[in-house]
Scaffold this motif. Structure first.
Motif, PDB file in Angstrom:
ATOM      1  N   PRO A 191      41.151  32.811  36.985  1.00 34.76           N
ATOM      2  CA  PRO A 191      40.891  33.662  35.812  1.00 34.76           C
ATOM      3  C   PRO A 191      39.621  34.497  35.966  1.00 34.76           C
ATOM      4  O   PRO A 191      39.561  35.639  35.493  1.00 34.76           O
ATOM      5  CB  PRO A 191      40.756  32.657  34.660  1.00 34.76           C
ATOM      6  CG  PRO A 191      41.382  31.410  35.152  1.00 34.76           C
ATOM      7  CD  PRO A 191      41.183  31.383  36.625  1.00 34.76           C
ATOM      8  N   MET A 192      38.602  33.930  36.623  1.00 39.42           N
ATOM      9  CA  MET A 192      37.368  34.683  36.843  1.00 39.42           C
ATOM     10  C   MET A 192      37.621  35.875  37.767  1.00 39.42           C
ATOM     11  O   MET A 192      37.020  36.936  37.609  1.00 39.42           O
ATOM     12  CB  MET A 192      36.296  33.778  37.453  1.00 39.42           C
ATOM     13  CG  MET A 192      35.826  32.642  36.559  1.00 39.42           C
ATOM     14  SD  MET A 192      35.081  33.213  35.005  1.00 39.42           S
ATOM     15  CE  MET A 192      36.420  32.850  33.845  1.00 39.42           C
ATOM     16  N   ALA A 193      38.539  35.704  38.726  1.00 37.74           N
ATOM     17  CA  ALA A 193      38.890  36.803  39.614  1.00 37.74           C
ATOM     18  C   ALA A 193      39.544  37.941  38.834  1.00 37.74           C
ATOM     19  O   ALA A 193      39.316  39.124  39.124  1.00 37.74           O
ATOM     20  CB  ALA A 193      39.833  36.314  40.712  1.00 37.74           C
ATOM     21  N   GLY A 194      40.358  37.577  37.840  1.00 37.70           N
ATOM     22  CA  GLY A 194      40.982  38.599  37.004  1.00 37.70           C
ATOM     23  C   GLY A 194      39.960  39.370  36.191  1.00 37.70           C
ATOM     24  O   GLY A 194      40.036  40.598  36.053  1.00 37.70           O
ATOM     25  N   ILE A 195      38.974  38.659  35.641  1.00 35.04           N
ATOM     26  CA  ILE A 195      37.930  39.315  34.857  1.00 35.04           C
ATOM     27  C   ILE A 195      37.070  40.205  35.752  1.00 35.04           C
ATOM     28  O   ILE A 195      36.743  41.343  35.398  1.00 35.04           O
ATOM     29  CB  ILE A 195      37.057  38.276  34.134  1.00 35.04           C
ATOM     30  CG1 ILE A 195      37.888  37.534  33.088  1.00 35.04           C
ATOM     31  CG2 ILE A 195      35.851  38.929  33.473  1.00 35.04           C
ATOM     32  CD1 ILE A 195      37.154  36.398  32.399  1.00 35.04           C
ATOM     33  N   ALA A 196      36.702  39.687  36.924  1.00 34.16           N
ATOM     34  CA  ALA A 196      35.899  40.481  37.856  1.00 34.16           C
ATOM     35  C   ALA A 196      36.654  41.738  38.284  1.00 34.16           C
ATOM     36  O   ALA A 196      36.063  42.825  38.381  1.00 34.16           O
ATOM     37  CB  ALA A 196      35.517  39.643  39.074  1.00 34.16           C
ATOM     38  N   SER A 197      37.960  41.607  38.529  1.00 38.15           N
ATOM     39  CA  SER A 197      38.778  42.760  38.917  1.00 38.15           C
ATOM     40  C   SER A 197      38.805  43.812  37.815  1.00 38.15           C
ATOM     41  O   SER A 197      38.669  45.013  38.071  1.00 38.15           O
ATOM     42  CB  SER A 197      40.203  42.312  39.237  1.00 38.15           C
ATOM     43  OG  SER A 197      40.222  41.411  40.317  1.00 38.15           O
ATOM     44  N   ALA A 198      38.998  43.354  36.571  1.00 37.95           N
ATOM     45  CA  ALA A 198      39.042  44.275  35.442  1.00 37.95           C
ATOM     46  C   ALA A 198      37.696  44.965  35.239  1.00 37.95           C
ATOM     47  O   ALA A 198      37.628  46.174  34.970  1.00 37.95           O
ATOM     48  CB  ALA A 198      39.451  43.523  34.178  1.00 37.95           C
ATOM     49  N   ARG A 199      36.617  44.217  35.369  1.00 42.54           N
ATOM     50  CA  ARG A 199      35.291  44.807  35.225  1.00 42.54           C
ATOM     51  C   ARG A 199      35.030  45.869  36.289  1.00 42.54           C
ATOM     52  O   ARG A 199      34.471  46.930  36.019  1.00 42.54           O
ATOM     53  CB  ARG A 199      34.218  43.722  35.343  1.00 42.54           C
ATOM     54  CG  ARG A 199      34.072  42.860  34.119  1.00 42.54           C
ATOM     55  CD  ARG A 199      33.018  41.804  34.357  1.00 42.54           C
ATOM     56  NE  ARG A 199      32.746  41.044  33.147  1.00 42.54           N
ATOM     57  CZ  ARG A 199      31.978  39.973  33.108  1.00 42.54           C
ATOM     58  NH1 ARG A 199      31.400  39.533  34.219  1.00 42.54           N
ATOM     59  NH2 ARG A 199      31.776  39.340  31.974  1.00 42.54           N
ATOM     60  N   MET A 200      35.427  45.555  37.487  1.00 46.01           N
ATOM     61  CA  MET A 200      35.116  46.429  38.612  1.00 46.01           C
ATOM     62  C   MET A 200      35.969  47.688  38.643  1.00 46.01           C
ATOM     63  O   MET A 200      35.487  48.770  38.995  1.00 46.01           O
ATOM     64  CB  MET A 200      35.289  45.646  39.915  1.00 46.01           C
ATOM     65  CG  MET A 200      34.912  46.392  41.178  1.00 46.01           C
ATOM     66  SD  MET A 200      34.792  45.297  42.621  1.00 46.01           S
ATOM     67  CE  MET A 200      36.477  44.650  42.723  1.00 46.01           C
ATOM     68  N   LEU A 201      37.246  47.575  38.261  1.00 48.84           N
ATOM     69  CA  LEU A 201      38.184  48.664  38.484  1.00 48.84           C
ATOM     70  C   LEU A 201      38.662  49.374  37.225  1.00 48.84           C
ATOM     71  O   LEU A 201      39.397  50.353  37.325  1.00 48.84           O
ATOM     72  CB  LEU A 201      39.395  48.135  39.257  1.00 48.84           C
ATOM     73  CG  LEU A 201      39.069  47.550  40.642  1.00 48.84           C
ATOM     74  CD1 LEU A 201      40.295  46.890  41.241  1.00 48.84           C
ATOM     75  CD2 LEU A 201      38.536  48.635  41.559  1.00 48.84           C
TER      76      LEU A 201
END
Length: 221
Positions: A191-201
């Protein structure tokens, strides 16, 4: 399909809310090259993994396409891209990211490629707590010219906004023990990877990507 959409939508909402929290002042990105190129399609390359967790690149790769599509870009299917590389003898992220941009454009026909590096992934255990974190960097490169159009980074942590003031010492120890058991049996960093992806992209100013041609906000930035 709908539950999956709702899951990703929830991740985006959380990411936007957390991104809005007070923090250090961020310098706006120079979008001049991005605006000149205006890519329509994006090829996502296998992420380079600098973390000790083998599942880290697959976790990121399975989630980065959603914010790009939501931003208005056509993203080449990950499975098709992976199979094409395999048929050409390229199976590692380092080898894939080392392919010349003009060759990638010739093979896939995409306007730009996204290069990702995972620098942190997983859970760090302490006596009274554990922190599950994901950090990644990315750059978007024009496949016709080799020009970097955009670069960014993001981090997501399970400890953001949490307070350990309640429950006392015993409560904190129990909570830490439960989290350790749960995290050891599941991929808590996903789930943290999903949040990081959304923040970044996600196209959030002043450092996010620009809106793509499939977005109603295309050309407004």
């Amino acid at each position: 399909m709908m539950p999956r959409f709702l899951k990703y939508s929830a991740v985006l909402v959380v990411a936007v809310l957390l991104a809005g929290c007070a923090g250090p002042k961020t310098i706006a990105y120079d979008y001049s090259a991005f605006k000149q190129s205006r890519p329509k399609s994006i090829l996502v390359l296998a992420p380079i993994n600098e973390s000790p967790e083998v599942q880290a690149p697959y976790s990121l790769l399975s989630q980065v396409t959603f914010p790009l599509a939501e931003a208005g870009y056509y993203v080449l299917p990950i499975a098709l891209v992976d199979e094409t590389f395999r048929q050409n003898g390229l199976t590692t992220a380092h080898d894939i990211q080392a392919v010349d941009t003009d060759k990638l454009h010739e093979i896939f026909g995409a306007d730009a490629a996204l290069y990702i590096t995972v620098t942190e992934y997983g859970t760090r255990y302490r006596v009274l707590s554990s922190d599950t974190s994901v950090t990644a960097t990315a750059k978007l490169v024009d496949l016709k010219t080799g020009t970097t159009l955009w670069a960014g980074a993001a981090r997501a942590s399970s400890e953001e906004g949490k307070s350990n003031s309640g429950g006392g010492l015993i409560g904190m120890l129990i909570s830490a023990a439960v989290k350790q058991v749960f995290n050891s049996s599941t991929d808590a960093a996903y789930p943290m990877a999903g949040i990081a992806s959304a923040r970044m992209l996600s196209p959030a100013r002043p450092v996010g990507i620009l809106y793509g041609p499939r977005s109603p906000k295309y050309g407004s930035d």
